[in-house]
Scaffold this motif. Structure first.
Motif, PDB file in Angstrom:
ATOM      1  N   VAL A 429     -22.536   2.456   7.828  1.00 30.92           N
ATOM      2  CA  VAL A 429     -21.404   1.598   8.142  1.00 30.92           C
ATOM      3  C   VAL A 429     -20.186   2.431   8.515  1.00 30.92           C
ATOM      4  CG1 VAL A 429     -20.758   1.434   5.686  1.00 30.92           C
ATOM      5  CG2 VAL A 429     -19.984  -0.322   7.299  1.00 30.92           C
ATOM      6  N   ASN A 430     -19.488   2.001   9.565  1.00 33.41           N
ATOM      7  CA  ASN A 430     -18.224   2.596   9.963  1.00 33.41           C
ATOM      8  C   ASN A 430     -17.077   1.830   9.332  1.00 33.41           C
ATOM      9  OD1 ASN A 430     -19.171   4.692  11.557  1.00 33.41           O
ATOM     10  ND2 ASN A 430     -19.185   3.473  13.440  1.00 33.41           N
ATOM     11  N   ALA A 431     -15.977   2.521   9.047  1.00 36.68           N
ATOM     12  CA  ALA A 431     -14.841   1.874   8.405  1.00 36.68           C
ATOM     13  C   ALA A 431     -13.532   2.500   8.855  1.00 36.68           C
ATOM     14  CB  ALA A 431     -14.960   1.953   6.878  1.00 36.68           C
ATOM     15  N   VAL A 432     -12.465   1.721   8.697  1.00 38.94           N
ATOM     16  CA  VAL A 432     -11.104   2.124   9.055  1.00 38.94           C
ATOM     17  C   VAL A 432     -10.340   2.476   7.789  1.00 38.94           C
ATOM     18  CG1 VAL A 432      -8.959   1.389  10.160  1.00 38.94           C
ATOM     19  CG2 VAL A 432     -11.173   0.558  11.028  1.00 38.94           C
ATOM     20  N   ASP A 433      -9.601   3.582   7.843  1.00 35.06           N
ATOM     21  CA  ASP A 433      -8.744   4.010   6.736  1.00 35.06           C
ATOM     22  C   ASP A 433      -7.303   3.925   7.235  1.00 35.06           C
ATOM     23  OD1 ASP A 433      -7.590   5.232   4.523  1.00 35.06           O
ATOM     24  OD2 ASP A 433      -9.215   6.677   4.302  1.00 35.06           O
ATOM     25  N   TRP A 434      -6.610   2.815   6.914  1.00 32.26           N
ATOM     26  CA  TRP A 434      -5.289   2.558   7.480  1.00 32.26           C
ATOM     27  C   TRP A 434      -4.554   1.591   6.555  1.00 32.26           C
ATOM     28  CZ3 TRP A 434      -4.579   0.768  13.290  1.00 32.26           C
ATOM     29  CH2 TRP A 434      -3.285   1.080  13.716  1.00 32.26           C
ATOM     30  N   CYS A 435      -3.389   1.975   6.085  1.00 33.11           N
ATOM     31  CA  CYS A 435      -2.634   1.174   5.119  1.00 33.11           C
ATOM     32  C   CYS A 435      -1.573   0.328   5.821  1.00 33.11           C
ATOM     33  CB  CYS A 435      -1.971   2.070   4.084  1.00 33.11           C
ATOM     34  SG  CYS A 435      -3.120   3.156   3.201  1.00 33.11           S
ATOM     35  N   THR A 436      -1.109  -0.699   5.126  1.00 33.37           N
ATOM     36  CA  THR A 436      -0.115  -1.632   5.653  1.00 33.37           C
ATOM     37  C   THR A 436       0.942  -1.904   4.584  1.00 33.37           C
ATOM     38  OG1 THR A 436      -1.711  -2.727   7.111  1.00 33.37           O
ATOM     39  CG2 THR A 436       0.238  -3.989   6.515  1.00 33.37           C
ATOM     40  N   THR A 437       2.176  -2.133   5.013  1.00 37.95           N
ATOM     41  CA  THR A 437       3.235  -2.598   4.116  1.00 37.95           C
ATOM     42  C   THR A 437       3.681  -3.985   4.563  1.00 37.95           C
ATOM     43  OG1 THR A 437       4.009  -0.355   3.641  1.00 37.95           O
ATOM     44  CG2 THR A 437       5.534  -2.165   3.214  1.00 37.95           C
ATOM     45  N   VAL A 438       3.684  -4.923   3.632  1.00 42.14           N
ATOM     46  CA  VAL A 438       4.044  -6.312   3.925  1.00 42.14           C
ATOM     47  C   VAL A 438       5.224  -6.727   3.058  1.00 42.14           C
ATOM     48  CG1 VAL A 438       3.296  -8.712   3.707  1.00 42.14           C
ATOM     49  CG2 VAL A 438       1.752  -7.010   4.702  1.00 42.14           C
ATOM     50  N   ARG A 439       6.198  -7.371   3.679  1.00 44.97           N
ATOM     51  CA  ARG A 439       7.314  -8.014   2.970  1.00 44.97           C
ATOM     52  C   ARG A 439       7.150  -9.519   3.146  1.00 44.97           C
ATOM     53  NH1 ARG A 439       9.313  -3.402   5.369  1.00 44.97           N
ATOM     54  NH2 ARG A 439      10.456  -1.987   3.975  1.00 44.97           N
ATOM     55  N   VAL A 440       7.200 -10.265   2.057  1.00 43.44           N
ATOM     56  CA  VAL A 440       6.936 -11.700   2.146  1.00 43.44           C
ATOM     57  C   VAL A 440       8.218 -12.513   2.015  1.00 43.44           C
ATOM     58  CG1 VAL A 440       4.560 -11.552   1.356  1.00 43.44           C
ATOM     59  CG2 VAL A 440       6.395 -11.802  -0.321  1.00 43.44           C
ATOM     60  N   ILE A 441       8.169 -13.672   2.637  1.00 39.47           N
ATOM     61  CA  ILE A 441       9.267 -14.624   2.597  1.00 39.47           C
ATOM     62  C   ILE A 441       9.083 -15.521   1.375  1.00 39.47           C
ATOM     63  CG2 ILE A 441       8.089 -16.424   3.924  1.00 39.47           C
ATOM     64  CD1 ILE A 441      10.726 -16.824   5.469  1.00 39.47           C
ATOM     65  N   ALA A 442      10.147 -16.155   0.927  1.00 35.80           N
ATOM     66  CA  ALA A 442      10.033 -17.126  -0.165  1.00 35.80           C
ATOM     67  C   ALA A 442       9.183 -18.300   0.299  1.00 35.80           C
ATOM     68  CB  ALA A 442      11.416 -17.607  -0.581  1.00 35.80           C
ATOM     69  N   ALA A 443       8.317 -18.777  -0.565  1.00 31.15           N
ATOM     70  CA  ALA A 443       7.372 -19.830  -0.184  1.00 31.15           C
ATOM     71  C   ALA A 443       8.092 -21.069   0.337  1.00 31.15           C
ATOM     72  CB  ALA A 443       6.490 -20.183  -1.375  1.00 31.15           C
ATOM     73  N   ASN A 444       9.216 -21.437  -0.261  1.00 26.80           N
ATOM     74  CA  ASN A 444       9.911 -22.651   0.171  1.00 26.80           C
ATOM     75  C   ASN A 444      10.650 -22.468   1.490  1.00 26.80           C
ATOM     76  OD1 ASN A 444      12.040 -21.074  -0.645  1.00 26.80           O
ATOM     77  ND2 ASN A 444      12.732 -22.429  -2.301  1.00 26.80           N
TER      78      ASN A 444
END
Length: 580
Positions: A429-444
């Protein structure tokens, strides 16, 4: 009006609608099942206009052979007749002319250049001496020995989704001289494999709401199966569909967000502002020809990063679902990831069905979470769960300040399935090694817009977060019996291409540096490499014609947004041994 009365009004309306739904267009039925409120809104707005069809044309090439006889089905001994070669999808080839002893003698024999720069993520088919290749709007038939064009079919999309950064098509299904494929303007169509002419073209979805159909269909007993992508877009819910391969007539449609029973209770009630969404499918599928069960991978629930807006286990998402291929009824499902996931971790790659030399029957799956899984099909128990790329901060909550996690939204295993070799009882199996940073909004504060991503990110420009500057990839060999890593190789770029083990003891693959490679199945030793000059992220297949074994490589990925790659026109490069 009290609360109970408010809840009863939609139910009464729903009952009224159901009493007269026999004449309704299939899309309304899907909408009714997935979202009664959305259905009522569309009915009030008026009937749907007939979906348009795009224009198309076929160009004959120098090797055009309209009278050539075509088989009813691919030859399992010599052809590559489906996305993962067989209906079961193990990707193992019985061909043995190219071996560990002579693979270093490989050389490129011919090269076919596509019409334009494209993100070539698809897997070619080879049937009876012809290679068939797709891009978003093109389908090519080329001679499998000489790379000379037989015909080129161009279908111009008449409708487009509001946002489609990849613009891909991943391949075809073949049946009795027909080539069947999806189209990102919400259609499914069939071509005559000998002439390239259109046989039928039918509407199956709505690009205006963000649905696309890039997956490679699969066909069995005169029925063709495909599902919709776009589950990260506002209000789009996954579904699988079955069609008559002769005519394109829809036979059934099954929502991949459950609409009744115990599984439906694991999703919140739908609303205009926060509809159920996700669980879509976008690569390909597997079928057990003995039982007639169709296995489909399912993506994440939406909004991707905000669990509070989709409480519950979100059954059917993040897993593999088994459907009766004749009726679409649910026969099996397994959720490999918890419904609590907030990382956009689809179970992306097409599953595969293998039987080991010891007689153990396994369902193999892999996805963007960075694990390789194998499920015992007889006991339902998890047999293998092996990490195949970097995993970091996977349990940290998403916050407005930002959360960095690995694999990121384009990490782990993408569209190329693991492969299995009975010689070694190993999975590759081939795979990707790559990270992400996510900032989330308030649900409402989250507001959805038709046709656009609905993820929970604070940024509309970066709805899937910010990817790290550094990335790499892995190819890993894993014991199908124990889950132990047998060997692994690190690559400077993400590994996306198909892996293809053969009876000759080699495993073929490629990387985004453009290197086509042959490795020793048992040790991972690099036996051969060739620089194609184009990133390899699509299929790598092998086939035989007139007694000679070939390897075809889909090279070229023009994907500046998704994969930070800008290339010229894609290429199909065919390799073989000198003198056959």
């Amino acid at each position: 009006m009290n609360g109970l009365a408010k809840r009863m009004v939609p139910l009464a309306l729903l009952g009224f609608v159901l009493s007269g739904c026999a004449h309704l267009h299939y899309r309304y039925l899907d909408a009714l099942i997935a979202s009664p409120n959305q259905y009522l809104r569309e009915v009030i707005a008026g009937p749907m206009p007939p979906p348009p069809i795009g224009t198309s044309r076929t160009i004959a090439g120098p090797d055009y052979a309209p009278g050539a006889p075509l088989p009813a089905s691919p030859d399992p001994a010599t052809d590559w007749g489906s996305y993962n070669r067989t209906l079961e999808g193990d990707r193992f080839s019985p061909l043995d002319r190219i071996t560990t002893a002579n693979v270093d003698e490989l050389r490129p024999l011919c090269d076919f250049r596509l019409a334009d720069a494209t993100d070539l993520q698809g897997t070619p088919l080879e049937i009876a001496g012809t290679l068939y290749v797709t891009t978003q709007q093109h389908t090519y038939a080329i001679d499998a020995r000489t790379c000379r064009l037989r015909w080129e079919h161009i279908y111009h999309l008449v409708r487009r989704v509001p946002l489609d950064p990849n613009q891909v098509n991943r391949g075809l299904a073949y049946w009795h001289g027909l080539l069947i494929r999806g189209s990102n303007d919400g259609r499914l169509y069939a071509l005559n494999a000998a002439t390239g002419g259109t046989v039928w073209n039918v509407p199956i979805g709505d690009p205006a709401i963000g649905e696309t159909f890039p997956a490679a269909p699969i066909v069995w007993h005169g029925m063709v199966f495909i599902g919709n992508a776009g589950g990260d877009n506002f209000g789009v819910a996954g579904r699988m569909m079955g069609f008559d391969a002769r005519t394109g007539l829809m036979l059934w449609s099954t929502p991949l967000i459950p609409s009744n029973g115990r599984a439906a209770a694991t999703w919140q009630a739908t609303s205009f502002e926060h509809p159920r969404g996700g669980a879509a499918t976008w690569t390909s599928y597997a079928i057990d020809p003995r039982t007639g069960i169709l296995y489909a991978p399912t993506g994440n629930a939406a909004p991707d990063f905000l669990k509070s807006l989709r409480p519950g286990a979100n059954d059917y998402a993040y897993g593999v679902i088994g459907l009766d291929a004749r009726t679409g009824s649910v026969r099996f499902w397994h959720q490999f990831l918890s419904g609590d996931d907030v990382h956009d971790w689809d179970m992306a790659a097409a599953p595969e069905l293998i039987t080991t030399p010891r007689g153990r029957k396994l369902l193999v799956a892999a996805g963007k979470d960075g694990f390789l899984y194998a499920l015992d099909r007889e006991t339902g128990k998890l047999a293998v769960k092996t990490a195949i790329t970097t995993r970091f901060n996977t349990r940290a909550p998403m916050t407005p300040r930002g959360t960095r996690f690995c694999p990121g939204i384009e990490g782990g295993v993408e569209w190329s399935s693991p492969a299995y070799s009975p010689q070694t009882d190993a999975l590759y199996v081939n795979a990707v090694d790559w990270c992400t940073t996510v900032r989330v909004i308030a649900a409402n504060a989250l507001k959805g817009r038709k046709g656009l991503p609905w993820t929970g990110s604070t940024s509309r420009i970066h709805p899937y977060g910010l990817r790290a500057n550094r990335y790499s990839g892995w190819i890993t060999a894993v014991s199908a019996r124990t889950g132990a890593v047998l060997w692994r190789l690190h690559d400077s770029r993400p590994m996306l291409a198909g892996t293809t083990p053969t009876e000759g003891g080699v495993v073929f693959t490629g990387d985004l540096n453009g290197l086509f490679m042959a490795l020793d199945q048992r040790t991972g030793a690099l036996l051969y490499r060739y620089d194609t000059g184009q990133p390899i992220g699509g299929g790598v297949i092998t086939y035989a014609d007139r007694g000679r074994q070939y390897v075809a490589v889909a090279a070229g990925m023009d994907a500046p947004i998704g994969w930070r790659l800008s290339t010229g026109p894609g290429r199909i490069v065919v390799f073989g041994l000198p003198g056959g």
